[in-house]
Design a protein around this motif. Structure first.
Motif, PDB file in Angstrom:
ATOM      1  N   PRO A 140      36.248 -34.638 -26.546  1.00 54.06           N
ATOM      2  CA  PRO A 140      35.343 -35.325 -27.526  1.00 54.06           C
ATOM      3  C   PRO A 140      34.978 -36.853 -26.229  1.00 54.06           C
ATOM      4  O   PRO A 140      35.620 -36.300 -25.655  1.00 54.06           O
ATOM      5  N   LEU A 141      33.751 -37.851 -26.211  1.00 58.34           N
ATOM      6  CA  LEU A 141      33.970 -38.831 -26.255  1.00 58.34           C
ATOM      7  C   LEU A 141      34.887 -40.311 -25.906  1.00 58.34           C
ATOM      8  O   LEU A 141      35.214 -40.351 -27.294  1.00 58.34           O
ATOM      9  N   ILE A 142      35.889 -40.352 -24.846  1.00 56.11           N
ATOM     10  CA  ILE A 142      36.186 -41.309 -24.514  1.00 56.11           C
ATOM     11  C   ILE A 142      36.650 -41.961 -23.818  1.00 56.11           C
ATOM     12  O   ILE A 142      36.977 -40.650 -23.212  1.00 56.11           O
ATOM     13  N   ALA A 143      36.598 -43.044 -23.685  1.00 53.12           N
ATOM     14  CA  ALA A 143      37.063 -44.107 -22.247  1.00 53.12           C
ATOM     15  C   ALA A 143      37.576 -44.989 -22.284  1.00 53.12           C
ATOM     16  O   ALA A 143      38.191 -45.704 -22.946  1.00 53.12           O
ATOM     17  N   PRO A 144      38.486 -44.800 -20.742  1.00 46.19           N
ATOM     18  CA  PRO A 144      39.597 -46.054 -20.914  1.00 46.19           C
ATOM     19  C   PRO A 144      38.916 -47.905 -21.111  1.00 46.19           C
ATOM     20  O   PRO A 144      39.868 -48.395 -21.332  1.00 46.19           O
ATOM     21  N   ASP A 145      37.873 -47.471 -20.614  1.00 48.44           N
ATOM     22  CA  ASP A 145      36.843 -49.056 -20.562  1.00 48.44           C
ATOM     23  C   ASP A 145      35.498 -48.904 -20.116  1.00 48.44           C
ATOM     24  O   ASP A 145      35.703 -48.111 -19.889  1.00 48.44           O
ATOM     25  N   ILE A 146      34.944 -49.413 -21.352  1.00 50.70           N
ATOM     26  CA  ILE A 146      33.569 -49.583 -21.449  1.00 50.70           C
ATOM     27  C   ILE A 146      32.782 -50.768 -21.337  1.00 50.70           C
ATOM     28  O   ILE A 146      31.595 -50.971 -21.681  1.00 50.70           O
ATOM     29  N   SER A 147      33.218 -51.404 -21.125  1.00 53.43           N
ATOM     30  CA  SER A 147      33.149 -53.484 -20.597  1.00 53.43           C
ATOM     31  C   SER A 147      31.596 -52.892 -19.531  1.00 53.43           C
ATOM     32  O   SER A 147      31.000 -53.403 -20.352  1.00 53.43           O
ATOM     33  N   ARG A 148      31.530 -51.857 -18.788  1.00 54.71           N
ATOM     34  CA  ARG A 148      30.270 -52.396 -17.760  1.00 54.71           C
ATOM     35  C   ARG A 148      28.555 -51.945 -18.769  1.00 54.71           C
ATOM     36  O   ARG A 148      27.379 -52.786 -18.616  1.00 54.71           O
ATOM     37  N   PHE A 149      29.772 -51.443 -20.220  1.00 50.83           N
ATOM     38  CA  PHE A 149      28.104 -50.576 -21.158  1.00 50.83           C
ATOM     39  C   PHE A 149      27.964 -51.589 -22.284  1.00 50.83           C
ATOM     40  O   PHE A 149      27.295 -51.532 -22.920  1.00 50.83           O
ATOM     41  N   LEU A 150      29.135 -52.899 -22.027  1.00 52.77           N
ATOM     42  CA  LEU A 150      29.363 -53.536 -23.834  1.00 52.77           C
ATOM     43  C   LEU A 150      28.258 -54.456 -24.399  1.00 52.77           C
ATOM     44  O   LEU A 150      28.260 -53.815 -25.995  1.00 52.77           O
ATOM     45  N   ASP A 151      27.191 -55.015 -23.578  1.00 54.05           N
ATOM     46  CA  ASP A 151      26.089 -54.957 -24.447  1.00 54.05           C
ATOM     47  C   ASP A 151      25.665 -54.510 -23.479  1.00 54.05           C
ATOM     48  O   ASP A 151      23.917 -54.726 -24.077  1.00 54.05           O
ATOM     49  N   LYS A 152      25.129 -53.211 -23.825  1.00 57.05           N
ATOM     50  CA  LYS A 152      24.156 -52.460 -23.377  1.00 57.05           C
ATOM     51  C   LYS A 152      23.835 -51.829 -25.529  1.00 57.05           C
ATOM     52  O   LYS A 152      24.006 -52.592 -26.098  1.00 57.05           O
ATOM     53  N   PRO A 153      22.539 -51.965 -25.668  1.00 60.79           N
ATOM     54  CA  PRO A 153      21.947 -51.524 -26.889  1.00 60.79           C
ATOM     55  C   PRO A 153      21.717 -50.047 -27.387  1.00 60.79           C
ATOM     56  O   PRO A 153      21.300 -49.335 -28.062  1.00 60.79           O
ATOM     57  N   TRP A 154      23.692 -49.569 -26.888  1.00 58.88           N
ATOM     58  CA  TRP A 154      23.842 -48.702 -27.429  1.00 58.88           C
ATOM     59  C   TRP A 154      24.609 -48.046 -29.031  1.00 58.88           C
ATOM     60  O   TRP A 154      24.937 -48.877 -28.377  1.00 58.88           O
ATOM     61  N   ASP A 155      24.674 -47.002 -29.008  1.00 57.66           N
ATOM     62  CA  ASP A 155      26.089 -46.702 -29.923  1.00 57.66           C
ATOM     63  C   ASP A 155      26.715 -46.701 -29.244  1.00 57.66           C
ATOM     64  O   ASP A 155      27.330 -46.152 -28.264  1.00 57.66           O
ATOM     65  N   MET A 156      27.993 -46.365 -29.754  1.00 63.21           N
ATOM     66  CA  MET A 156      29.186 -46.535 -29.048  1.00 63.21           C
ATOM     67  C   MET A 156      29.139 -45.258 -28.091  1.00 63.21           C
ATOM     68  O   MET A 156      29.904 -45.024 -27.170  1.00 63.21           O
ATOM     69  N   LYS A 157      28.901 -43.621 -28.510  1.00 59.13           N
ATOM     70  CA  LYS A 157      28.927 -42.813 -28.038  1.00 59.13           C
ATOM     71  C   LYS A 157      28.118 -42.509 -26.708  1.00 59.13           C
ATOM     72  O   LYS A 157      28.713 -42.172 -25.165  1.00 59.13           O
ATOM     73  N   HIS A 158      27.152 -43.504 -26.801  1.00 65.24           N
ATOM     74  CA  HIS A 158      26.369 -43.778 -25.459  1.00 65.24           C
ATOM     75  C   HIS A 158      27.380 -44.480 -24.871  1.00 65.24           C
ATOM     76  O   HIS A 158      27.300 -44.068 -23.349  1.00 65.24           O
ATOM     77  N   LYS A 159      27.981 -45.606 -24.864  1.00 68.10           N
ATOM     78  CA  LYS A 159      28.446 -46.511 -24.196  1.00 68.10           C
ATOM     79  C   LYS A 159      29.711 -45.368 -23.210  1.00 68.10           C
ATOM     80  O   LYS A 159      29.979 -45.645 -22.141  1.00 68.10           O
ATOM     81  N   GLU A 160      30.323 -44.407 -24.374  1.00 71.91           N
ATOM     82  CA  GLU A 160      30.834 -44.388 -23.486  1.00 71.91           C
ATOM     83  C   GLU A 160      30.768 -42.997 -22.502  1.00 71.91           C
ATOM     84  O   GLU A 160      31.988 -42.681 -21.279  1.00 71.91           O
ATOM     85  N   TRP A 161      29.674 -42.383 -22.835  1.00 67.20           N
ATOM     86  CA  TRP A 161      29.497 -41.253 -21.958  1.00 67.20           C
ATOM     87  C   TRP A 161      28.808 -41.737 -20.845  1.00 67.20           C
ATOM     88  O   TRP A 161      29.673 -41.365 -19.726  1.00 67.20           O
ATOM     89  N   ALA A 162      28.510 -42.846 -20.613  1.00 61.70           N
ATOM     90  CA  ALA A 162      28.056 -43.723 -19.416  1.00 61.70           C
ATOM     91  C   ALA A 162      29.165 -43.798 -18.371  1.00 61.70           C
ATOM     92  O   ALA A 162      29.169 -43.696 -17.494  1.00 61.70           O
ATOM     93  N   SER A 163      30.340 -44.491 -19.814  1.00 61.63           N
ATOM     94  CA  SER A 163      31.311 -45.201 -18.372  1.00 61.63           C
ATOM     95  C   SER A 163      32.162 -43.715 -17.972  1.00 61.63           C
ATOM     96  O   SER A 163      32.808 -43.871 -17.065  1.00 61.63           O
ATOM     97  N   MET A 164      32.515 -42.966 -19.138  1.00 55.95           N
ATOM     98  CA  MET A 164      32.953 -41.432 -18.410  1.00 55.95           C
ATOM     99  C   MET A 164      32.581 -40.900 -16.939  1.00 55.95           C
ATOM    100  O   MET A 164      32.812 -40.365 -16.414  1.00 55.95           O
ATOM    101  N   VAL A 165      30.770 -40.887 -17.167  1.00 55.80           N
ATOM    102  CA  VAL A 165      30.482 -40.664 -15.415  1.00 55.80           C
ATOM    103  C   VAL A 165      30.385 -41.479 -14.158  1.00 55.80           C
ATOM    104  O   VAL A 165      31.018 -41.112 -13.163  1.00 55.80           O
ATOM    105  N   GLU A 166      30.554 -42.251 -15.143  1.00 54.22           N
ATOM    106  CA  GLU A 166      30.719 -44.016 -13.830  1.00 54.22           C
ATOM    107  C   GLU A 166      32.051 -43.966 -13.502  1.00 54.22           C
ATOM    108  O   GLU A 166      32.687 -44.162 -12.444  1.00 54.22           O
TER     109      GLU A 166
END
Length: 458
Positions: free
Chosen positions: A187-213
């Motif tokens: 399940p998607l969960i990231a320690p830090d989603i700050s880089r994508f915090l202001d993106k117009p995405w739902d939380m899970k897309h921010k988490e997924w992007a943060s995990m890839v990063e």
């Protein structure tokens, strides 16, 4: 970059077993995430790539998601050739990023900082359109249920630290490092989603992007350390996925649909858990500054089970008989143009299609839903999405596919075979009730010590 690379399977555990033992799904010990009796494990007679590299004098380390041998079995990393290992032995426990414990060299390493973490909440989060995880104003995770969130340990951070320590500790000897990372598995969960915090995405897309990063960051740290130690020029790095497209599983969409935001599925058919071309085709990169010319690309068909004989050739040891072929000549730019490494690649079984058999040979992909079912064939040179079945017009290709299905398959005792009758499956189901694999079930219980873990296994 390999343009036509395939995993040994279309899902986690068998894909790892295939890579580690060099076997395709017609011969591999593990052929699906679960057999009739549970999570299977490697046996003593299985020879792994780690055992061969250790024989060649390499320090061997495993860091991350194991999935081919739970605690108490013969399949744990410490019994399969690894000098050091840390991570999740049970692949289902690897779904959690704030575990109560990890396994290190066969022993429980308690993580009391994570006690109380609500794993069930993370599972609910996967199927809910509204994010249930909590992040503070700066984008840092606030793990639900943990007494002191500031002290909670994100498992992949700890595993990364151990991997870097291993490289430093063995910098003066050959190293074989196997890094089956959790990232970006759900399940998607990231320690830090700050880089994508202001993106117009739902939380899970921010988490997924943060995990890839974060995965990118960790790979970068390993590369940087190798450079600092003067090892970079003499180090081959292989990077690949273990199965085809699977992002749908953590965003509440129907199976195999493309992501509406990231648009990252590509033209391939279906995806994870089903033995189609799109379920097994993976990105695969190789980097070796002292050997591979920058920007090199290859159209040769390769499988991740080719890594076994390739590593053995590099290490100067003779591998046991496997289904793989060394691609060292491809890396060196010495492979003859127009030549193929394999006569065919083969797959079978799968969580979503237990009776399917499939094969890739030349430009063809062939599959059938079971023995007696019609064979479908697709010309990948012009139909990479496998949308036009040419079986009726190319009977000679169908005949070739049937021959592969027969030759490549050997029956499995504990997995469903394409030729199994309903009576044979019923017998396996019944026998599994008395001959089952004792495993630590996902995350409903969180043992805090080796004693508790042993009690669960008894």
């Amino acid at each position: 970059f390999f343009h036509q690379a395939y995993a040994g399977s279309q899902e986690c555990a068998p894909s790892r077993a295939s890579l580690l033992t060099g076997m395709h799904m017609g011969h591999c010990r593990i052929r699906c995430n679960r057999s009739y009796r549970g999570q299977e494990h490697l046996e003593d007679e299985d020879v792994t790539i780690a055992e061969m590299m250790k024989q060649a004098g390499y320090a061997t380390g495993m860091f991350g998601k194991w999935g081919v041998g739970t605690p108490g079995t013969s399949g744990t990393p410490d019994k399969q050739g690894f000098d050091y290992s840390i991570g999740y032995y049970d692949q289902l426990r690897a779904h959690g990023f704030f575990p109560n414990y990890l396994m290190e060299n066969g022993e429980v390493i308690p993580l009391p900082e994570n006690y109380g973490f609500d794993m069930r909440n993370s599972y609910r989060h996967s199927g809910s359109p509204a994010g249930l995880h909590t992040y503070d104003e700066s984008g840092k995770i606030v793990p639900k249920g943990v007494k002191d969130p500031a002290r909670a340990i994100y498992s992949q951070h700890l595993i990364q630290e151990k991997a870097l320590e291993f490289i430093i500790q063995h910098k003066d000897e050959p190293i074989f490092l196997y890094y089956p990372t959790q990232l970006p598995h759900g399940p998607l969960i990231a320690p830090d989603i700050s880089r994508f915090l202001d993106k117009p995405w739902d939380m899970k897309h921010k988490e997924w992007a943060s995990m890839v990063e974060l995965l990118d960051t960790h790979v970068g740290q390993i590369v940087k350390l190798l450079e600092e130690l003067g090892l970079r020029e003499n180090t081959l790095i292989l990077f690949a996925s273990d199965n085809g497209y699977a992002h749908w599983g953590y965003n509440g969409r129907e199976r195999y649909l493309d992501d509406p935001i990231f648009d990252n599925k590509g033209p391939w058919d279906k995806g994870k858990f089903i033995a189609t071309d799109g379920g097994s085709r993976v990105p695969f990169f190789a980097n070796w500054p002292g050997v591979i010319q920058p920007g090199t690309e290859s159209d040769v068909i390769v499988a991740l089970y080719d890594i076994f004989p390739t590593a053995c050739e590099i290490a100067g040891v003779s591998p046991p008989e496997t289904d793989g072929e060394s691609f060292l000549r491809i890396l060196k730019g010495e492979f003859p143009p127009g030549k193929q490494l394999h006569e065919y690649l083969y797959w079978e079984n799968g969580t979503h299609n237990r009776d399917m058999q499939s094969a890739r040979f030349r430009n063809w992909f062939a599959c059938r839903e079971g023995v007696g079912a019609p064979v479908k064939i697709f010309d990948l040179s012009g139909d990479i999405s496998c949308s036009v079945d040419l079986a009726e017009s190319r009977p000679e290709i169908v005949k070739e596919a049937l021959s592969i299905f027969e030759v490549a398959h050997t029956p499995s005792i504990w997995y469903s075979n394409p030729e199994d009758t309903e009576e044979e499956r019923a017998i396996k189901t019944l026998k599994a009730k008395t001959d089952f694999i004792k495993i630590t079930r996902p995350n409903s219980r969180q043992p805090r010590s080796m004693k508790e873990l042993k009690e669960m296994l008894e």
